[in-house]
Design an enzyme around this catalytic site. Sequence first.
Site, PDB file in Angstrom:
ATOM      1  N   LYS A  64      83.730  63.394  27.263  1.00 27.00           N
ATOM      2  CA  LYS A  64      82.768  62.077  26.986  1.00 27.00           C
ATOM      3  C   LYS A  64      82.102  62.230  25.715  1.00 27.00           C
ATOM      4  O   LYS A  64      81.753  63.187  25.233  1.00 27.00           O
ATOM      5  CB  LYS A  64      81.840  62.296  28.169  1.00 27.00           C
ATOM      6  CG  LYS A  64      80.912  61.198  28.074  1.00 27.00           C
ATOM      7  CD  LYS A  64      80.101  61.119  29.490  1.00 27.00           C
ATOM      8  CE  LYS A  64      79.222  59.791  29.236  1.00 27.00           C
ATOM      9  NZ  LYS A  64      78.222  59.783  30.621  1.00 27.00           N
ATOM     10  N   SER A  90      77.877  55.823  33.580  1.00 30.33           N
ATOM     11  CA  SER A  90      78.259  55.746  32.071  1.00 30.33           C
ATOM     12  C   SER A  90      79.585  56.151  31.693  1.00 30.33           C
ATOM     13  O   SER A  90      79.995  56.066  30.709  1.00 30.33           O
ATOM     14  CB  SER A  90      76.999  56.441  31.245  1.00 30.33           C
ATOM     15  OG  SER A  90      76.956  57.530  31.603  1.00 30.33           O
ATOM     16  N   SER A 144      76.018  58.854  36.884  1.00 33.86           N
ATOM     17  CA  SER A 144      77.200  58.599  35.879  1.00 33.86           C
ATOM     18  C   SER A 144      78.441  59.161  36.083  1.00 33.86           C
ATOM     19  O   SER A 144      79.280  58.890  35.311  1.00 33.86           O
ATOM     20  CB  SER A 144      76.383  58.540  34.531  1.00 33.86           C
ATOM     21  OG  SER A 144      75.635  57.552  34.271  1.00 33.86           O
TER      22      SER A 144
END
Length: 486
Positions: free
Chosen positions: A81, A156, A180
């Site tokens: 990420k 996210s 997330s």
Amino acid sequence: MKLFDHQLKDIHELLHKKEVSPTDLVEESYKRIAEVDDKVGAFLRLDEENARNKAKSLEEKLANGNASASEILFGMPVGIKDNIVTKGLLTTCASQILANFDPQHNATVMEKLNGLNTITIGKLNMDEFAMGSSNENSSYKNVKNPWDLSRVPGGSSGGSAATVAAGEVPFSLGSDTGGSIRQPAAFCGVVGMKPTYGRVSRFGLVAFASSLDQIGPITRTVEDNAYVLQKIAGKDVLDSTSANIDVADYVSQLSGDVKGLKIGVPKEYLGEGVSEEVRETVKEALKVLESLGAEWDEVSLPHSKYAVPTYYLLSSSEASANLARFDGIRYGVRQEEPSLGETYKQTRTKGFGDEVKRRIMLGTFALSSGFYDAYYKKAQKVRTLIKQDFEDLFLKYDVIIGPTAPTTAFKIGENVDDPLTMYANDILTIPVNLAGVPAISVPCGLVNGLPVGLQIIGKHFDESTVYKVAHAYEQATEHHKLKPNL
């Protein structure tokens, strides 16, 4: 079967039998990315030259019988990420304000993975600064759900979940501040774990809300997930909030035996706002666990109804403080203006997206003189009550179970202009972060061709029991074997 349909231990076995090489794994990853990522949009940038060079060096280690080659993660491709800093590889948090940020050090989780000889394929798309539930807040491009490209993958960590679901990498790392990891794992039909707060070092994770953020793994199976967490967890001298508590051998405890296990099912998690189809799918999952010898009761988390406003006040307040460092002076993109004040103003105006600005403003308001006691301080008191609700239930129950998200993945653009509806998508995951306990999302079926996630919540630092229940359920069903048709 495609190569990444196998579990990590099976790919590892193929490596040692010389049936595949680290280069084969890297090429498999980049080939799949070339095939599907223009549709999915999971990657923001690739690290092809370094990945291929590392694969070649690992082949030499394998040929020489190097001891480290016995490690299961040896040679495994991984997606990271874009809020986890990677030395020599741009880390932008999907924001324009960090479009040129080239870190000079690695996050602790990256040091651990590099020490295990994994191969970083690239950086994964996300909501800007991890603020969002749909991946529509990335300043670069939307991630799309591999199960239906007209729908969101969740956020996210939408890129982290979508890349595993799409078969681009065997596992990825995401971060979870209010759901997330788990919500996108549910939307994309994969396994996502939010560990206990303090279980994994946050050093090198770009901070959104420091008392809530946690790094965790996203995988195809529970066993793979347990193995990755085992390797990235532990005390870190560089992170004062990481806990000095022994990390169990999670994989060895995946017995499949949940006989006599006591499950609490909060009535609030199956009530108003949760779609009928999701509710019924979760009830079917509970029947499976019953058939394995577990027992469940309906229980209550009475303060969970206050979780969303509590979370958005606290996380936005922390974001207001954390994001003050992005001013264009020390690093990141700078808008050159005649005065220092104007430089700050224009840098942030042009660098931050709308959602980030919205949360900074909300947080600054909540912390301001005259409003601090009414908002921030009161939210902290409610957080304590939410945490106490979990602790009270865990005196009697081993785990708490419910849906991960109230609905299946919604259409891209459906909620983008309605922040309150978007925030409510995290209603079932947020209490877990406020309490700091571990939780996993595992696939538990399809509704109209879209995945549903089952959320299993455990006691502080008892990831072992969470994994044991998740694995027992997974082994009794076939849901984890379902794949999107891209």
